[in-house]
Enzyme design. Structure first.
Site, PDB file in Angstrom:
ATOM      1  N   GLU A  96     -15.922 106.657  74.963  1.00  0.00           N
ATOM      2  CA  GLU A  96     -15.146 107.346  73.922  1.00  0.00           C
ATOM      3  C   GLU A  96     -14.564 106.385  72.892  1.00  0.00           C
ATOM      4  O   GLU A  96     -13.345 106.267  72.777  1.00  0.00           O
ATOM      5  CB  GLU A  96     -14.054 108.197  74.566  1.00  0.00           C
ATOM      6  N   PRO A  97     -15.430 105.730  72.139  1.00  0.00           N
ATOM      7  CA  PRO A  97     -14.923 104.818  71.109  1.00  0.00           C
ATOM      8  C   PRO A  97     -14.324 105.564  69.918  1.00  0.00           C
ATOM      9  O   PRO A  97     -14.849 106.609  69.510  1.00  0.00           O
ATOM     10  CB  PRO A  97     -16.171 104.048  70.674  1.00  0.00           C
ATOM     11  N   GLY A  98     -13.242 105.054  69.401  1.00  0.00           N
ATOM     12  CA  GLY A  98     -12.654 105.614  68.192  1.00  0.00           C
ATOM     13  C   GLY A  98     -12.840 104.630  67.049  1.00  0.00           C
ATOM     14  O   GLY A  98     -13.611 104.846  66.111  1.00  0.00           O
ATOM     15  N   ARG A  99     -12.144 103.507  67.175  1.00  0.00           N
ATOM     16  CA  ARG A  99     -12.147 102.495  66.121  1.00  0.00           C
ATOM     17  C   ARG A  99     -13.560 102.096  65.664  1.00  0.00           C
ATOM     18  O   ARG A  99     -13.824 101.994  64.463  1.00  0.00           O
ATOM     19  CB  ARG A  99     -11.439 101.240  66.652  1.00  0.00           C
ATOM     20  N   ARG A 156      -0.575  99.707  60.585  1.00  0.00           N
ATOM     21  CA  ARG A 156      -1.049  98.750  61.599  1.00  0.00           C
ATOM     22  C   ARG A 156      -0.434  97.350  61.477  1.00  0.00           C
ATOM     23  O   ARG A 156      -0.011  96.772  62.474  1.00  0.00           O
ATOM     24  CB  ARG A 156      -2.576  98.654  61.593  1.00  0.00           C
ATOM     25  N   TYR A 159       1.679  96.468  64.783  1.00  0.00           N
ATOM     26  CA  TYR A 159       1.012  95.608  65.775  1.00  0.00           C
ATOM     27  C   TYR A 159       0.765  94.190  65.264  1.00  0.00           C
ATOM     28  O   TYR A 159      -0.035  93.459  65.864  1.00  0.00           O
ATOM     29  CB  TYR A 159      -0.366  96.167  66.139  1.00  0.00           C
ATOM     30  N   CYS A 190      11.534 100.546  51.463  1.00  0.00           N
ATOM     31  CA  CYS A 190      12.805  99.816  51.471  1.00  0.00           C
ATOM     32  C   CYS A 190      13.102  99.177  52.827  1.00  0.00           C
ATOM     33  O   CYS A 190      14.149  99.416  53.422  1.00  0.00           O
ATOM     34  CB  CYS A 190      13.938 100.756  51.088  1.00  0.00           C
ATOM     35  N   TYR A 196      -7.225 104.570  62.499  1.00  0.00           N
ATOM     36  CA  TYR A 196      -5.768 104.450  62.634  1.00  0.00           C
ATOM     37  C   TYR A 196      -5.124 104.067  61.295  1.00  0.00           C
ATOM     38  O   TYR A 196      -4.151 103.328  61.248  1.00  0.00           O
ATOM     39  CB  TYR A 196      -5.407 103.458  63.749  1.00  0.00           C
TER      40      TYR A 196
HETATM   41  N1  LLP Z   1      -9.718 107.246  74.659  1.00  0.00           N
HETATM   42  C1  LLP Z   1      -8.412 107.321  74.882  1.00  0.00           C
HETATM   43  C2  LLP Z   1      -7.928 108.105  76.027  1.00  0.00           C
HETATM   44  C3  LLP Z   1      -7.519 106.649  74.041  1.00  0.00           C
HETATM   45  O1  LLP Z   1      -6.218 106.725  74.275  1.00  0.00           O
HETATM   46  C4  LLP Z   1      -8.016 105.917  72.936  1.00  0.00           C
HETATM   47  C5  LLP Z   1      -7.116 105.217  72.037  1.00  0.00           C
HETATM   48  C6  LLP Z   1      -9.411 105.891  72.734  1.00  0.00           C
HETATM   49  C7  LLP Z   1     -10.232 106.559  73.617  1.00  0.00           C
HETATM   50  C8  LLP Z   1     -10.046 105.179  71.593  1.00  0.00           C
HETATM   51  O2  LLP Z   1      -9.762 103.831  71.566  1.00  0.00           O
HETATM   52  P1  LLP Z   1     -10.512 102.867  70.512  1.00  0.00           P
HETATM   53  O3  LLP Z   1     -11.989 102.959  70.821  1.00  0.00           O
HETATM   54  O4  LLP Z   1     -10.237 103.386  69.150  1.00  0.00           O
HETATM   55  O5  LLP Z   1      -9.951 101.545  70.734  1.00  0.00           O
HETATM   56  N2  LLP Z   1      -3.256 102.760  66.774  1.00  0.00           N
HETATM   57  C9  LLP Z   1      -3.830 101.622  67.473  1.00  0.00           C
HETATM   58  C10 LLP Z   1      -4.861 102.021  68.486  1.00  0.00           C
HETATM   59  C11 LLP Z   1      -4.358 103.024  69.494  1.00  0.00           C
HETATM   60  C12 LLP Z   1      -5.396 103.495  70.445  1.00  0.00           C
HETATM   61  C13 LLP Z   1      -4.888 104.604  71.295  1.00  0.00           C
HETATM   62  N3  LLP Z   1      -5.856 105.152  72.181  1.00  0.00           N
HETATM   63  C14 LLP Z   1      -4.405 100.659  66.448  1.00  0.00           C
HETATM   64  O6  LLP Z   1      -4.273 100.921  65.261  1.00  0.00           O
HETATM   65  O7  LLP Z   1      -4.935  99.617  66.802  1.00  0.00           O
END
Ligand code: LLP
Length: 416
Positions: free
Chosen positions: A270-273, A309, A313, A342, A371
């Protein structure tokens, strides 16, 4: 090393400046081709036939982008009823949506059950809640292998110091709750954290998840989680995540597992980024150049309400400079790029060496597609930016309007 997304055609038939003239500044610009390429890389990363990529839409749930991701054959994982709603808006069917929730109310859980979406719960208490709401139903559980990984403490989502998942020591209790409510456990999943570029930790977690999976005889799927990283730092020549190599290792593991398990189950990631980050540049405008006590500040319209971000972070994003109607000097200098909020912490890039910048120039913040917009806010009464898609033919179209002042006030209720 200089980046030249502009020269590489990222903005299609328009110059960055024309895009902000049309849609306002700042603005998130997406490139369709880049988005599709990332999806395709993921789709072909393994040979095992039952491997599903769920795009984790929390990274960016703009429905127009989701339509593209869907066309490329990715399914989705979601975190809330709102994300279920957005996925459906983009055309996803219930069976293509996986709801991985955390500490949700009965009402939210019921929403997912009624929507027909497979749900993963991440505590015994939420498993009980699920059992009460949907006895005899199908459910998945999120396990916590006892260690995590990620680019920042705030995004490590497994291990002994996080709220996520069910401790793998508690599998007997999980079985007892399943039995009490006649629930069928269809899947186990985990997500150890966000952003890895080396495969080792991920593979280690996959191995330990599969060990737990063996405890359950009739699973339909095992979901390894996301966290696939991208190289935000370009100048240090940091290697990209080697997806083909990761896929090769996963293939070995998956084929070995199904042989032992005696059933060709589905595996998921389950990649997001990885899907959306590189597909967007956040364009902004330089309003002020000033020197304060010996430090040169570049004052832009990209406050942390637009991109959180760096502030949240300490994240690094490469920055391209687009000179406005002037000669490029070739001069470089060290500057601190700030926004218009501000707070003194409103810093986009600290002590960064960049080409000389003047007022009215534009900057492009790279890798802003994950994000980015989803974490933006109206803090300081600022308007969240528009989102624009550069299509494959080079033309662009609006995929989210910039907020208006009316949007800013529309939910407030004045006293009589
Ligand atoms: N699956 C679950 C259950 C998650 O909680 C997350 C991300 C993902 C998949 C996807 O993760 P990724 O492949 O995108 O790394 N706002 C932060 C990242 C928070 C990620 C939260 N969970 C940032 O800007 O780096």
């Amino acid at each position: 090393m200089e980046y030249n997304l502009r020269e590489e055609g990222f903005y299609g038939n328009m110059e960055p400046e024309q895009i902000t003239e049309m849609y306002g500044s700042p603005v998130y610009v997406y490139n369709e081709e880049t988005l599709r390429s990332r999806c395709r890389e993921l789709k072909k990363m393994v040979r095992y036939p039952h491997f599903v990529i769920d795009y984790s839409i929390k990274a960016n749930f703009n429905p127009a982008l989701l339509q593209i991701v869907k066309e490329e054959g990715l399914e989705v994982d979601v975190m809330s009823p709102g994300e279920i709603y957005l996925a459906k808006m983009a055309g996803y069917e219930a069976n293509e949506i996986f709801y991985i929730c955390n500490n949700v109310s009965e009402q939210e859980m019921r929403y997912a059950i009624e929507a027909g979406v497979t749900t993963s719960v991440d505590s015994l208490s939420q498993l009980e809640q699920y059992g009460r709401l949907n006895p005899g139903g199908k459910v998945a559980v999120r396990l916590n292998p006892g260690y995590g990984a990620g680019h920042h403490q705030k995004v490590i989502t497994a291990g002994k110091k996080t709220k996520f998942g069910i401790d793998v020591e508690m599998l007997p209790e999980v079985k007892a709750v399943l039995a009490r409510y006649s629930l069928k456990l269809v899947g186990v999943n985990q997500h150890i954290g966000s952003l890895f570029l080396e495969k080792e930790q991920y593979l280690k977690s996959v191995d330990s998840l599969l060990e737990c999976a063996k405890e359950f005889s009739d699973l339909e799927f095992v979901d390894f989680g996301g966290g696939f990283g991208i190289a935000y730092h370009k100048e240090n020549q940091i290697q990209r995540l080697d997806l083909a190599d990761l896929g090769k290792s996963l293939d070995e593991i998956m084929y070995r597992f199904v042989k032992e398990y005696g059933k060709e189950i589905t595996f998921r990631a389950e990649p997001g980024r990885y899907v959306t980050a590189e597909s967007s540049v956040l364009l902004g405008t330089v309003n002020t150049v000033k020197t304060n006590h010996g430090k040169k500040y570049i004052g832009t319209d990209i406050g942390f309400n637009v991109l959180m971000r760096p502030v949240l972070y300490d994240s690094y994003h490469e920055i391209e400079v687009y000179e406005k109607n002037r000669k490029v000097t070739g001069k470089r200098e060290t500057v601190t790029i700030v926004g218009n909020i501000c707070e003194s912490g409103d810093i986009l890039a600290k002590d960064r060496e960049l080409p000389h910048i003047e007022e009215k120039d534009m900057i492009g913040v790279l890798d802003a597609g994950a994000y980015g917009h989803v974490m933006s806010s109206n803090y300081n009464g600022r308007l969240r930016p528009a989102e624009v898609l550069v299509k494959r033919d080079g033309e662009n179209c609006l995929i989210r309007k910039r907020d208006t002042l009316d949007d800013l006030v529309k939910n407030y209720v004045l006293l009589p």
